[in-house]
Scaffold this motif. Structure first.
Motif, mmCIF file in Angstrom:
data_model
loop_
_atom_site.group_PDB
_atom_site.id
_atom_site.type_symbol
_atom_site.label_atom_id
_atom_site.label_comp_id
_atom_site.label_asym_id
_atom_site.label_seq_id
_atom_site.Cartn_x
_atom_site.Cartn_y
_atom_site.Cartn_z
ATOM 1 N N HIS A 77 7.773 -1.881 5.665
ATOM 2 C CA HIS A 77 7.406 -2.334 7.036
ATOM 3 C C HIS A 77 5.930 -2.547 7.252
ATOM 4 C CE1 HIS A 77 11.753 -2.615 8.094
ATOM 5 N NE2 HIS A 77 11.982 -1.354 7.954
ATOM 6 N N LEU A 78 5.296 -1.540 7.021
ATOM 7 C CA LEU A 78 3.928 -1.549 7.163
ATOM 8 C C LEU A 78 2.997 -2.592 6.506
ATOM 9 C CD1 LEU A 78 3.102 2.400 7.565
ATOM 10 C CD2 LEU A 78 2.984 0.769 9.199
ATOM 11 N N GLU A 79 3.564 -2.968 5.277
ATOM 12 C CA GLU A 79 2.647 -3.721 4.434
ATOM 13 C C GLU A 79 3.181 -5.012 4.967
ATOM 14 O OE1 GLU A 79 4.099 -4.219 0.425
ATOM 15 O OE2 GLU A 79 1.914 -4.555 -0.387
ATOM 16 N N GLY A 80 4.551 -5.225 5.197
ATOM 17 C CA GLY A 80 4.942 -6.568 5.770
ATOM 18 C C GLY A 80 4.153 -7.104 7.203
ATOM 19 N N LYS A 81 3.624 -6.227 7.928
ATOM 20 C CA LYS A 81 2.791 -6.335 9.176
ATOM 21 C C LYS A 81 1.431 -6.515 8.936
ATOM 22 C CE LYS A 81 5.936 -3.770 12.152
ATOM 23 N NZ LYS A 81 6.274 -2.376 12.879
ATOM 24 N N GLY A 82 0.890 -6.204 7.763
ATOM 25 C CA GLY A 82 -0.301 -6.367 7.222
ATOM 26 C C GLY A 82 -1.115 -5.002 7.807
ATOM 27 N N PHE A 83 -0.614 -4.095 7.939
ATOM 28 C CA PHE A 83 -1.102 -2.657 8.299
ATOM 29 C C PHE A 83 -1.643 -1.953 7.319
ATOM 30 C CE2 PHE A 83 1.291 -2.437 12.669
ATOM 31 C CZ PHE A 83 0.371 -3.597 13.156
ATOM 32 N N ILE A 84 -1.036 -2.114 6.108
ATOM 33 C CA ILE A 84 -1.682 -1.259 4.928
ATOM 34 C C ILE A 84 -1.635 -2.245 3.665
ATOM 35 C CG2 ILE A 84 -0.665 0.948 5.849
ATOM 36 C CD1 ILE A 84 1.417 0.386 3.697
ATOM 37 N N ALA A 85 -2.036 -1.751 2.637
ATOM 38 C CA ALA A 85 -2.476 -2.511 1.602
ATOM 39 C C ALA A 85 -2.163 -1.688 0.442
ATOM 40 C CB ALA A 85 -3.767 -3.049 1.038
ATOM 41 N N ILE A 86 -1.103 -2.215 -0.501
ATOM 42 C CA ILE A 86 -0.565 -1.426 -1.282
ATOM 43 C C ILE A 86 -0.889 -1.782 -2.957
ATOM 44 C CG2 ILE A 86 1.305 -0.282 -2.503
ATOM 45 C CD1 ILE A 86 2.742 -0.618 0.035
ATOM 46 N N VAL A 87 -1.782 -1.032 -3.586
ATOM 47 C CA VAL A 87 -1.956 -1.689 -5.003
ATOM 48 C C VAL A 87 -1.757 -0.676 -6.024
ATOM 49 C CG1 VAL A 87 -4.082 -3.026 -4.100
ATOM 50 C CG2 VAL A 87 -4.498 -0.735 -4.795
ATOM 51 N N PRO A 88 -1.578 -1.245 -7.205
ATOM 52 C CA PRO A 88 -1.264 -0.498 -8.353
ATOM 53 C C PRO A 88 -2.547 0.497 -8.759
ATOM 54 C CG PRO A 88 -0.744 -2.680 -8.802
ATOM 55 C CD PRO A 88 -1.525 -2.654 -7.636
ATOM 56 N N ASP A 89 -2.158 1.884 -9.065
ATOM 57 C CA ASP A 89 -3.024 2.825 -9.373
ATOM 58 C C ASP A 89 -3.655 2.255 -10.863
ATOM 59 O OD1 ASP A 89 -4.389 5.067 -10.537
ATOM 60 O OD2 ASP A 89 -3.618 6.146 -9.129
ATOM 61 N N ARG A 94 2.533 4.340 -13.309
ATOM 62 C CA ARG A 94 3.514 4.512 -12.429
ATOM 63 C C ARG A 94 3.572 4.353 -10.934
ATOM 64 N NH1 ARG A 94 4.772 10.413 -14.335
ATOM 65 N NH2 ARG A 94 2.380 10.109 -13.819
ATOM 66 N N SER A 95 2.127 4.826 -10.562
ATOM 67 C CA SER A 95 1.811 5.015 -9.232
ATOM 68 C C SER A 95 1.193 3.863 -8.405
ATOM 69 C CB SER A 95 0.858 6.133 -9.105
ATOM 70 O OG SER A 95 0.672 6.764 -8.009
ATOM 71 N N LYS A 96 1.228 4.017 -7.259
ATOM 72 C CA LYS A 96 0.487 3.080 -6.335
ATOM 73 C C LYS A 96 -0.553 3.862 -5.601
ATOM 74 C CE LYS A 96 4.224 -0.324 -6.608
ATOM 75 N NZ LYS A 96 5.208 -1.233 -5.779
ATOM 76 N N ARG A 97 -1.605 3.079 -5.011
ATOM 77 C CA ARG A 97 -2.348 3.559 -3.989
ATOM 78 C C ARG A 97 -2.200 2.851 -2.549
ATOM 79 N NH1 ARG A 97 -4.728 8.373 -5.080
ATOM 80 N NH2 ARG A 97 -4.262 8.561 -7.164
ATOM 81 N N VAL A 98 -2.205 3.459 -1.562
ATOM 82 C CA VAL A 98 -1.984 2.829 -0.100
ATOM 83 C C VAL A 98 -3.233 3.117 0.531
ATOM 84 C CG1 VAL A 98 -0.572 3.021 2.050
ATOM 85 C CG2 VAL A 98 0.487 3.778 -0.145
ATOM 86 N N SER A 99 -3.779 2.066 1.144
ATOM 87 C CA SER A 99 -4.972 1.875 1.972
ATOM 88 C C SER A 99 -4.717 1.305 3.515
ATOM 89 C CB SER A 99 -6.009 1.543 1.212
ATOM 90 O OG SER A 99 -5.955 0.310 0.937
ATOM 91 N N LEU A 100 -5.418 1.765 4.543
ATOM 92 C CA LEU A 100 -5.484 1.063 5.705
ATOM 93 C C LEU A 100 -6.112 -0.349 5.582
ATOM 94 C CD1 LEU A 100 -5.896 3.554 8.337
ATOM 95 C CD2 LEU A 100 -3.992 2.395 8.170
ATOM 96 N N THR A 101 -5.592 -1.264 6.256
ATOM 97 C CA THR A 101 -6.148 -2.240 6.622
ATOM 98 C C THR A 101 -7.147 -2.435 8.124
ATOM 99 O OG1 THR A 101 -4.482 -3.575 7.849
ATOM 100 C CG2 THR A 101 -4.705 -3.901 5.437
ATOM 101 N N ALA A 102 -7.698 -3.379 8.283
ATOM 102 C CA ALA A 102 -8.624 -3.182 9.545
ATOM 103 C C ALA A 102 -7.386 -3.560 10.697
ATOM 104 C CB ALA A 102 -9.395 -4.441 9.700
ATOM 105 N N MET A 103 -6.339 -4.208 10.533
ATOM 106 C CA MET A 103 -5.333 -4.415 11.242
ATOM 107 C C MET A 103 -4.501 -3.083 11.405
ATOM 108 S SD MET A 103 -3.527 -8.043 10.791
ATOM 109 C CE MET A 103 -2.164 -7.426 11.673
ATOM 110 N N GLY A 104 -4.362 -2.398 10.514
ATOM 111 C CA GLY A 104 -3.754 -0.898 10.558
ATOM 112 C C GLY A 104 -4.338 -0.292 11.321
ATOM 113 N N LYS A 105 -5.677 -0.111 10.949
ATOM 114 C CA LYS A 105 -6.384 0.981 11.892
ATOM 115 C C LYS A 105 -6.363 0.580 13.322
ATOM 116 C CE LYS A 105 -10.192 4.006 12.344
ATOM 117 N NZ LYS A 105 -10.190 3.960 13.964
ATOM 118 N N ALA A 106 -6.382 -0.681 13.712
ATOM 119 C CA ALA A 106 -6.423 -0.941 15.248
ATOM 120 C C ALA A 106 -5.038 -0.737 15.550
ATOM 121 C CB ALA A 106 -6.643 -2.700 15.226
#
Lengths: 153, 153
Positions: A77-89, A94-106
């Motif tokens: 859901h969060l990724e769909g709204k552009g609030f986070i970015a999920i990238v492969p590690d 096997r893993s992924k990394r989750v980071s906040l976008t500017a929109m997510g921070k806002a």
DNA sequence: ACTATATAGTTCTACATTAAACCAAATGGA
DNA sequence: TCCATTTGGTTTAATGTAGAACTATATAGT
């Protein structure tokens, strides 16, 4: 430290009250949250702000004590709204990394803002010193339950 | 009694911890409950034992802070298992009366029994005096949230 | 190197919950 | 008495979660 019958009664009531408070506060949160922002989504955003970016989905799931499946859902859901970015590690296929976008921070800041009046209202109607003194007990209870759930955590 | 910024932080953390403890304890309950007995079902049975028979569905729903619809669901399960009897209220055509059956009482006692070791385990791993001292704070928080939710309650 | 095991993440099913719409019965005021 | 409002309860749709099955990658022991 053997527990007597009274202790068990108290502990039972304590957990009972905690269950109800959790339900009531989740509802109260839901009412003041900006449109579309759910409690689990907010908690994840807040977690990322506090503990820093580049968390893995599993670590977030453990921190908030939900299953991996639930976290997959929330992060979707969060990724769909552009609030986070999920990238492969890069270092673990096997893993992924989750980071906040500017929109997510806002969005997180807006949610905090929306929460303010409600929290102020509650804080104004309750004896805060008692809450402050009670916090460590709840924290230690959390730790105990956490360890009992998964002794190697 | 104006709330300062620190109080809000503390209250926020407090509610956060409570949410996680509620989730952890609900899970722990589920693991030790006899087959088929869910937490909401148990809480209803226990409520009937403690506060007496002949409660109405709405009053039970309010006591445990769930919606009427949720209570309809839970009571349906309990009735299906023969743990409670639901009869129309003689004095109010809209209302119903919920009462425990012998089987329901036995099921509740069995659940309490099953809960014992888990509670004892937790009580043995935690500083109970802190819990005992913290209980009133949680109870008052519950009351405040309760009233804020529905001021005329 | 190989194999067994553990871990990260997704998907699926079942289920409890909320919110809202709805019906029926009670209440209160003109 | 009549009508508007409130209250008790059910039902429906949408959603979040647990738990288990599954895939893929990493890790450890031999």
């Amino acid at each position: 430290m053997t527990a007597n019958e009274n202790d068990l009664q108290t502990l039972f009531r304590f957990l009972n009250e905690i269950g109800i408070v959790a339900q009531l506060s989740a509802n109260a949160f839901g009412k003041v949250m900006p449109e579309g922002m759910t409690l689990p989504q907010f908690v994840v955003l807040n977690h990322l702000v506090r503990l820093g970016d580049s968390r893995t989905p599993v670590s977030i799931a453990q921190a908030m004590q939900v299953t991996k499946g639930a976290m997959t859902n929330t992060l979707g859901h969060l990724e769909g709204k552009g609030f986070i970015a999920i990238v492969p590690d890069a270092h673990d296929g096997r893993s992924k990394r989750v980071s906040l976008t500017a929109m997510g921070k806002a969005a997180r800041d807006a949610a905090i803002e929306a929460l303010g009046p409600e929290l102020r209202g509650i804080a104004g109607e309750i004896a805060m010193p008692g809450i402050i003194k009670a916090l460590p007990a709840v924290e230690s209870l959390r730790k105990v339950l956490d360890i009992r759930r998964d002794p190697k955590s």
